[in-house]
Motif scaffolding. Structure first.
Motif, short mmCIF file in Angstrom:
data_model
loop_
_atom_site.label_atom_id
_atom_site.label_comp_id
_atom_site.label_asym_id
_atom_site.label_seq_id
_atom_site.Cartn_x
_atom_site.Cartn_y
_atom_site.Cartn_z
N GLN A 501 -116.72 -10.76 7.28
CA GLN A 501 -117.22 -9.40 7.20
C GLN A 501 -116.10 -8.37 7.24
N ASP A 502 -115.03 -8.67 7.98
CA ASP A 502 -113.94 -7.69 8.13
C ASP A 502 -112.73 -8.03 7.25
N MET A 503 -112.85 -9.06 6.43
CA MET A 503 -111.74 -9.44 5.56
C MET A 503 -111.71 -8.54 4.33
N PHE A 504 -110.52 -8.37 3.75
CA PHE A 504 -110.36 -7.52 2.56
C PHE A 504 -109.69 -8.32 1.44
N CYS A 526 -116.13 2.14 -12.26
CA CYS A 526 -116.02 0.68 -12.27
C CYS A 526 -116.10 0.11 -10.85
N ILE A 527 -115.44 0.77 -9.90
CA ILE A 527 -115.46 0.30 -8.51
C ILE A 527 -116.87 0.36 -7.94
N LEU A 528 -117.56 1.45 -8.16
CA LEU A 528 -118.92 1.60 -7.62
C LEU A 528 -119.88 0.59 -8.23
N GLN A 529 -119.65 0.23 -9.49
CA GLN A 529 -120.52 -0.76 -10.14
C GLN A 529 -120.22 -2.18 -9.67
N ALA A 530 -118.95 -2.47 -9.34
CA ALA A 530 -118.56 -3.84 -9.01
C ALA A 530 -118.68 -4.17 -7.52
N PHE A 531 -118.67 -3.14 -6.64
CA PHE A 531 -118.61 -3.41 -5.21
C PHE A 531 -119.76 -2.72 -4.48
N ALA A 532 -120.52 -3.55 -3.77
CA ALA A 532 -121.55 -2.98 -2.90
C ALA A 532 -120.91 -2.50 -1.61
N GLN A 533 -119.85 -3.22 -1.16
CA GLN A 533 -119.11 -2.85 0.03
C GLN A 533 -117.66 -2.57 -0.38
N SER A 534 -117.41 -1.40 -0.93
CA SER A 534 -116.08 -1.09 -1.46
C SER A 534 -115.03 -0.93 -0.36
N LYS A 535 -115.48 -0.84 0.90
CA LYS A 535 -114.51 -0.68 1.98
C LYS A 535 -113.66 -1.94 2.16
N GLN A 536 -114.12 -3.08 1.62
CA GLN A 536 -113.36 -4.32 1.72
C GLN A 536 -112.36 -4.47 0.56
N LEU A 537 -112.30 -3.47 -0.32
CA LEU A 537 -111.36 -3.49 -1.44
C LEU A 537 -110.16 -2.61 -1.10
N LEU A 560 -110.34 8.96 -5.90
CA LEU A 560 -110.78 7.57 -5.72
C LEU A 560 -111.21 7.29 -4.28
N LYS A 561 -110.67 8.03 -3.34
CA LYS A 561 -110.99 7.81 -1.93
C LYS A 561 -112.48 8.01 -1.66
N ASN A 562 -113.10 8.81 -2.50
CA ASN A 562 -114.54 9.08 -2.33
C ASN A 562 -115.39 7.85 -2.61
N THR A 563 -114.84 6.83 -3.26
CA THR A 563 -115.59 5.61 -3.54
C THR A 563 -115.63 4.68 -2.32
N GLY A 564 -114.80 4.97 -1.30
CA GLY A 564 -114.78 4.14 -0.09
C GLY A 564 -113.69 3.10 -0.07
N VAL A 565 -112.88 3.02 -1.10
CA VAL A 565 -111.81 2.02 -1.14
C VAL A 565 -110.66 2.45 -0.24
N LYS A 566 -109.77 1.49 0.02
CA LYS A 566 -108.55 1.76 0.77
C LYS A 566 -107.36 1.56 -0.16
N PHE A 567 -106.20 2.12 0.24
CA PHE A 567 -105.03 2.07 -0.62
C PHE A 567 -103.86 1.44 0.10
#
Length: 668
Positions: A501-504, A526-537, A560-567
């Motif tokens: 659950q906490d792995m990325f 593309c990110i929003l379509q491919a990831f239900a939990q984008s925080k793990q990306l 891009l930060k608004n999608t929930g991803v990390k950098f």
């Protein structure tokens, strides 16, 4: 012996015959002169005067009366009287009735107050009583007259007033006036015809003049239209064959001239020429940072400097953007091309003053010496372009001559591009996952998704073998969209397992996604379509991706930060390693480049820097990851420097089998 009386009679008869002979000869001479006059004189006023002179000299008369009708049978027409002094219109000399009578008869007449004698057609003379008006004769003088007839039409009459016959032969006198009338009629006819011809000629000349004038005006208009059209055509031709900004020949015109040189080479085997392909270094940075106006002014000044470095018979053209080409039309030796290229490089390296500020640029030049091995201009430009890219690759601001090895590289790149396009269609890309571990516990905290290409003939290819071509052709965008979709499916499979659950999963993407807002928005979609939990990306970008346009890259990262991803900032320590990226950019992970990590055991400065970064990580809330851990020594140095996470062959090799149970069992 002749008697005196008979001698006298003979003498008298002889004198009489001699006198008649002289009169006859004189009259014949007069008729000849009259015939000559009627055939040569065009002016009636001159004609009548000369006619009177002939009449006075050769005929028994001192005057000549001529009446000409304006129209046939118009007896109120003009009347002319010619005497010894003048020629002028006069009052009617013959009564209207008598004129009408003579015209009606249409024959020569002799009129006196006793009778009228008429010359008939049979050369006989008829006599008629003289008509009276109220018991009074119509005329008091003797008249010898004849009608003036032209083509059977009576146009007037001619008469001699007070005629006195010297021949005492009425028939001769009537024939004489008839001849005179015929000659006058002939002259009048010829004069009228000439006058009519002149009038017609004048009309024709007027028509011709008018039409000629119209034609001249039309021709002038046509010439003006042709001139205007020629100017338009010249402008269109110039626009079609020249660059709008620099006014230099464009690709089309340069190609035509290059083809001409090739044809000349086919006919003259000893002819040598070369093509220089020039590309400006760092022009895009200047253009994007200072604006297109400054960029345009820079291109104009650079084109002028290049033009000063070439010869009069050489051709300089702009292909577009910051690319220029030169056709060195005649070469004595290859060194000539090198000398000109060096002059151009040196000239462009000098500062440019634009809008009050100094700008610097440089040029990379590829040179192709053209021989019989080339078939068309495209091949020459291709090879010169390849040499120019080689010059950029080895350091920029220099020249490189094309050789056959570059052609082989070109063919290889062309084949690689074609294979890349087929790879997308044939689903030849695969993903290898490499474990990322917590260095304190060596438990798995995530994975990096590594793209590989299962080439049908060359085997498994790493990104270094094809990534540059994918970026250059723009295929990288769709390839990385596919990569994200596959990673999204992997994260979705983790949802059933609590330990994941906490792995990325981190994915290294091209900086092209940050080139413009549209591209960034498409990546977000593309990110929003491919990831239900984008925080793990976690999306990794390298320093090079950010260095070109740091401010714009920051804005797009925030989008891009608004999608929930990390950098993650990848490859830190291999370039400028600016602290600005750590302080102001939204990076949760800083990945130390493997070359930096490997230097920790023998470079105290790098070790101190790594420890400082670890301390900054606590302040700015980012994790420090050591890449390229391939030995126990690398691992221990990374731990000593304060790195939080690590990855490399010593931690775990990339696997094409996805994330194995063994990897999952190492969950932290």
């Amino acid at each position: 012996m002749i008697e005196p009386t008979k001698l006298t009679d003979h003498t008298f008869k002889l004198k009489t015959l001699l006198k008649r002979y002289r009169q006859t000869k004189k009259i014949q001479t007069g008729l000849l002169r009259l015939a000559q006059l009627t055939s040569t004189v065009d002016d009636l006023s001159c004609f009548f005067i000369q006619l009177q002179h002939i009449i006075q000299r050769y005929f028994p008369a001192d005057n000549l009366y001529i009446q000409i009708f304006c129209q046939p049978d118009d007896f109120h027409a003009a009347h002319y009287y010619v005497d010894q002094l003048n020629y002028a219109p006069i009052d009617r000399q013959l009564p209207k009735d008598l004129v009408q009578f003579i015209s009606a008869i249409g024959k020569p007449v002799l009129i006196d107050n006793k009778q009228i004698s008429i010359l008939e057609l049979e050369n006989t003379i008829s006599h008629r009583p003289f008509p009276n008006r109220e018991g009074k004769p119509m005329v008091n003088e003797t008249w010898l007259a004849s009608p003036l007839i032209i083509e059977g039409v009576n146009i007037g009459l001619v008469g001699i007033k007070g005629f006195v016959s010297l021949s005492n032969n009425l028939e001769i006198d009537l024939e004489l006036i008839q001849l005179i009338s015929q000659l006058i009629s002939s002259s009048l006819h010829r004069t009228c015809a000439s006058t009519q011809l002149k009038l017609q000629s004048a009309d024709i000349e007027e028509v011709i003049f008018a039409r000629t004038k119209d034609l001249q005006q039309s021709n002038q208009q046509l010439r003006e239209q042709v001139a205007a059209r020629r100017q338009v055509e010249q402008k269109l031709y110039f626009a079609a064959h020249h660059d709008t900004l620099t006014k230099l020949p464009n690709r089309s015109m340069f190609t035509e001239r290059l083809e001409h040189s090739l044809k000349h080479l086919k006919r003259h085997r000893n002819h040598r020429f070369a093509v220089l392909f020039i590309d400006l270094d760092r022009f895009k940075v200047i253009n994007d940072s200072l604006g297109h106006h400054v960029g345009d002014q820079l291109l104009i000044q650079i084109s002028a400097r290049i033009a000063e470095c070439i010869r009069g018979n050489d051709i300089l053209a702009r292909l577009g953007g910051d690319e220029f080409v030169i056709l060195l039309d005649t070469l004595a030796h290859n060194d000539d091309a090198e000398d000109i290229a060096l002059r151009i490089i040196e000239s462009i390296q000098k500062p440019f003053l634009i809008d009050g500020q100094e700008l610097y640029s440089s040029a990379s030049i590829g040179i192709t010496i053209c021989g019989n091995n080339y078939q068309n201009a495209t091949e020459i430009l291709r090879d010169a372009d390849a040499a120019m890219y080689q010059a950029k690759a080895i350091g920029r601001g220099r020249l490189v001559f094309f050789d056959d090895s570059m052609r082989a590289e070109l063919l290889a790149n062309l084949t690689l591009e074609q294979d890349l396009r087929k790879a997308m269609q044939n689903n030849e890309f695969v993903i290898h996952y490499q474990r990322i571990a917590d260095l304190n516990t060596l438990k798995t905290v995530g994975f990096e998704a590594l793209l590989r290409w299962q080439h049908p003939t060359r085997g498994l290819l790493a990104p270094n073998d094809f990534l540059e071509m994918a970026v250059e052709t723009g295929l990288i965008i769709n390839i990385e969209y596919w990569l994200l979709s596959q990673v999204g499916k992997q994260i979705e499979n983790w949802q059933a397992e609590a330990c994941t659950q906490d792995m990325f999963i981190s994915v290294n993407l091209s900086g092209k996604h940050l080139s413009n807002p549209k591209q960034t928005r498409q990546l977000g979609t593309c990110i929003l379509q491919a990831f239900a939990q984008s925080k793990q990306l976690i999306i990794e970008f390298s320093e090079n991706d950010l260095n070109q346009h740091p401010n714009r890259a920051l804005q797009h990262l925030k989008m891009l930060k608004n999608t929930g991803v990390k950098f993650a900032l990848d490859g830190y320590g291999s370039g400028l390693s600016s602290l600005n990226y750590i302080q102001n950019y939204p990076f949760e992970i800083i990945k130390l480049d493997q070359s930096f990590v490997r230097s920790l055991h023998n470079n105290d400065k790098n070790m101190a820097l790594a420890k400082s970064l670890s301390t900054l990580g606590q302040t700015f809330s980012f994790k420090l990851v050591a890449e390229g851990l391939e030995s126990e020594q690398n691992l221990q140095m990374a731990i000593s420097s304060g790195c939080d996470y690590g990855q490399g062959f010593f931690i775990g090799r990339p696997s094409s089998q996805g994330i194995s149970d063994n990897d999952v069992n190492h969950c932290a």
